[in-house]
Design an enzyme around this catalytic site. Structure first.
Site, PDB file in Angstrom:
ATOM      1  N   LYS A 295      40.057  30.469 -22.277  1.00  0.00           N
ATOM      2  CA  LYS A 295      39.346  31.721 -22.581  1.00  0.00           C
ATOM      3  C   LYS A 295      39.983  32.430 -23.772  1.00  0.00           C
ATOM      4  O   LYS A 295      39.281  33.005 -24.616  1.00  0.00           O
ATOM      5  CB  LYS A 295      39.366  32.639 -21.356  1.00  0.00           C
ATOM      6  CG  LYS A 295      38.643  33.955 -21.589  1.00  0.00           C
ATOM      7  CD  LYS A 295      38.504  34.762 -20.315  1.00  0.00           C
ATOM      8  CE  LYS A 295      37.718  36.048 -20.573  1.00  0.00           C
ATOM      9  NZ  LYS A 295      37.447  36.808 -19.335  1.00  0.00           N
TER      10      LYS A 295
ATOM     11  N   HIS B 261      15.678  -6.048 -18.725  1.00  0.00           N
ATOM     12  CA  HIS B 261      15.106  -4.703 -18.654  1.00  0.00           C
ATOM     13  C   HIS B 261      15.170  -4.135 -17.236  1.00  0.00           C
ATOM     14  O   HIS B 261      14.188  -3.634 -16.691  1.00  0.00           O
ATOM     15  CB  HIS B 261      13.676  -4.698 -19.180  1.00  0.00           C
ATOM     16  CG  HIS B 261      13.568  -5.132 -20.609  1.00  0.00           C
ATOM     17  ND1 HIS B 261      14.076  -4.385 -21.655  1.00  0.00           N
ATOM     18  CD2 HIS B 261      13.061  -6.254 -21.173  1.00  0.00           C
ATOM     19  CE1 HIS B 261      13.867  -5.017 -22.788  1.00  0.00           C
ATOM     20  NE2 HIS B 261      13.264  -6.158 -22.527  1.00  0.00           N
TER      21      HIS B 261
END
Length: 527
Positions: free
Chosen positions: A140, A279
């Site tokens: 922070k 696939h």
């Protein structure tokens, strides 16, 4: 925000102390005072590095078996104090709060503790409290504080300090702050998920997901999509743990297909199996007496689709099998192991990716899957559903024999891993036709049959291998037409969940066709 901020004081508290001595010496050489705690302080003192105990700053000793040591205003004030605000500086002066310009913390090894199978109490004790609090505070206040959550971060800070005469640049501090918040978020996600699992809460009010990046990827499913690979959730042998021994960098699609192939291979434990995927769908699956035999049969099942495919085994790859594999262009091979001779042979295909997992995953291990939708996540348990012979209900007049039951269960297991709507024909432990992703079940049955005819022509057979096969359907036949399409393809036994309002019509059609049919009472939709 200031750009360059000098580092005069650092707080170091590490569970992973690899490289600590060298990094601490670099800090001392740059004139940085080091504060430390517990085992980290002892390691520094043993190495002869001057470091100050955080307890000397706070005036309180470590207590409660180390649970309480850094949760103190004199620590968090030093991390949170804004150097450019008169009020903050006045508070720091009044209460003798020392500025902390660099925080190097890595958290208690909670994830590793859980993965090692430690008991509940040990896992709880490895939930870090002070570490995340300090990381968040430092992040922070990144305009003035650099925060490091791993060794690579510390090296980046030290290199920057060397370049900027003991200072850190703002861009680096911002990047490190973002990473610190991501790390604490992933840590909290691991803790909350573990706790929910321990309590049996399948759908907790809040669900967190987090993970550590394993690698960046060139792109996602398509070149215009960004992508990366993250390790998340319970440890499980597979693509996230595999050792990549050769080949080009793995792509997003490679990883997805390799995972699909390996998870299907893991369903079979008693015999060698080979799974070929294209696939995300299996195109050839076969059991064999050896891995080489399984490969030959899986390739025979669909030699056309196998080109450029992903291949998975549930046994070690030997030299003979490796030699056979090099005869076809493949993208990825994944297996628990491979002999040195096999690796030498596969190494002749420089672009072929080879992944070795060390072991097979447990097909019954519970875990979760997640899928994003607009504005949310769909989360569910992984499909661990399995059906044995004793659970099958014969609903036809014709009773299936042992061979038919074996083929039906094989087809059913493969069908679980095929995109819905799914139909799988199988015979003698080998797929003979697969229809996937269709909008109607009857079309899936017909597609699989057409594919089988093409394969027969490719292999020079007199008839399609679906003749005399077992047919599996991932969900019930809503009408008799799907079953009749399977019968037309040559299926002599059918396995399906049952549960349709027209089950009686479908059973009647099976009896009139003279085929055996069993119900599983379980479906396997896969979207």
């Amino acid at each position: 925000m200031p750009d360059l901020v000098p580092v005069k004081r650092a707080l170091i508290s590490l569970s992973d102390k690899e490289g600590l001595e060298d990094r601490a010496r670099r800090l001392v050489a740059l004139g940085v005072e080091i504060l430390s705690t517990g085992g980290t302080l002892r390691a520094l003192n043993k190495a002869g590095i001057d470091a100050r105990d955080v307890s000397d700053v706070t005036g309180f000793p470590e207590m409660m078996d180390g649970r309480l040591k850094t949760l103190h205003p004199l620590v968090h004030g030093g991390l949170l104090g804004r150097r450019d605000l008169d009020a903050d500086r006045a508070s720091m002066t009044e209460y003798h709060i020392p500025e902390i310009d660099l925080l190097f913390v890595n958290l208690y090894p909670f994830e590793a503790t859980v993965a090692s199978g430690e008991p509940f109490e040990a896992c709880v004790e490895n939930i870090d409290i002070g570490g995340p609090a300090m990381l968040r505070a430092a992040a922070k206040n990144h305009p003035f504080v650099a925060v490091c959550v791993d060794n690579a971060d510390a090296d980046a800070v030290l290199d920057a300090m060397d370049e900027h005469h003991g200072s850190t640049p703002l861009a680096l501090r911002q990047s490190l702050a973002a990473k610190a918040y991501a790390r604490t978020a992933a840590y909290d996600a691991a803790v909350s998920s573990w706790f929910a699992n321990e309590l049996g809460e399948l759908s907790p009010r809040f669900r967190c997901f987090g993970g550590a990046r394993l690698s960046g990827l060139r792109y996602g499913e398509n070149p215009h999509q960004n992508a990366a690979f993250y390790a998340a959730g319970p440890a499980r042998p597979g693509v996230a743990t595999a050792r990549v021994v050769q080949g080009k960098a793995l792509s997003y699609n490679n990883l997805a297909d390799a995972d699909a192939a390996f998870e299907l291979a893991a369903e079979f434990t008693d015999e060698p199996i080979c799974v070929i995927v294209k696939h995300a769908n299996p195109c050839g699956v076969a059991l064999g007496k050896t891995v080489g035999d399984a490969w030959d049969r899986a390739l025979t099942a669909d030699p056309i689709s196998a080109f450029g495919g992903i291949v998975a085994f549930n046994r070690e790859i030997d030299a003979e099998t490796a030699d056979a594999l090099t005869s076809l262009f493949l993208e990825v091979i994944i297996a628990p192991a491979a002999s040195e001779a096999a690796l030498d042979i596969l190494g002749q295909k420089q672009n072929l990716r080879v992944m070795l997992t060390g072991e097979m995953p447990d097909p019954d291990q519970p875990s979760w899957t997640a899928k994003t939708v607009a504005g949310g996540l769909l989360v569910q348990e992984r499909d661990c559903g399995r059906v044995g012979i004793d659970a099958l209900k014969t609903v036809s007049s014709v009773q299936p024999d042992d061979m038919a039951l074996r083929d039906m269960l094989f087809a059913w297991t493969v069908c679980k891993h095929v995109k819905s709507n799914a139909i799988v024909y199988a015979k003698d432990g080998m797929t003979t036709g697969i229809g996937m992703g269709q909008t109607s079940r009857v079309e899936a049955a017909r597609l699989a049959a057409r594919k089988a005819e093409e394969i027969a022509a490719e292999n020079g057979w007199d008839q399609a291998a679906t003749i005399g096969s077992a047919c599996a359907s991932d969900a019930f036949f809503p009408f008799a037409d799907g079953l009749l399409a399977a019968v037309e393809a040559g299926a002599t036994s059918v396995i399906q969940p049952g549960g349709s309002v027209r089950d009686d019509d479908v059973i009647k059609a099976a009896d009139e066709a003279g085929v055996a049919m069993v119900f599983t009472g379980m479906r396997h939709f896969r979207h």
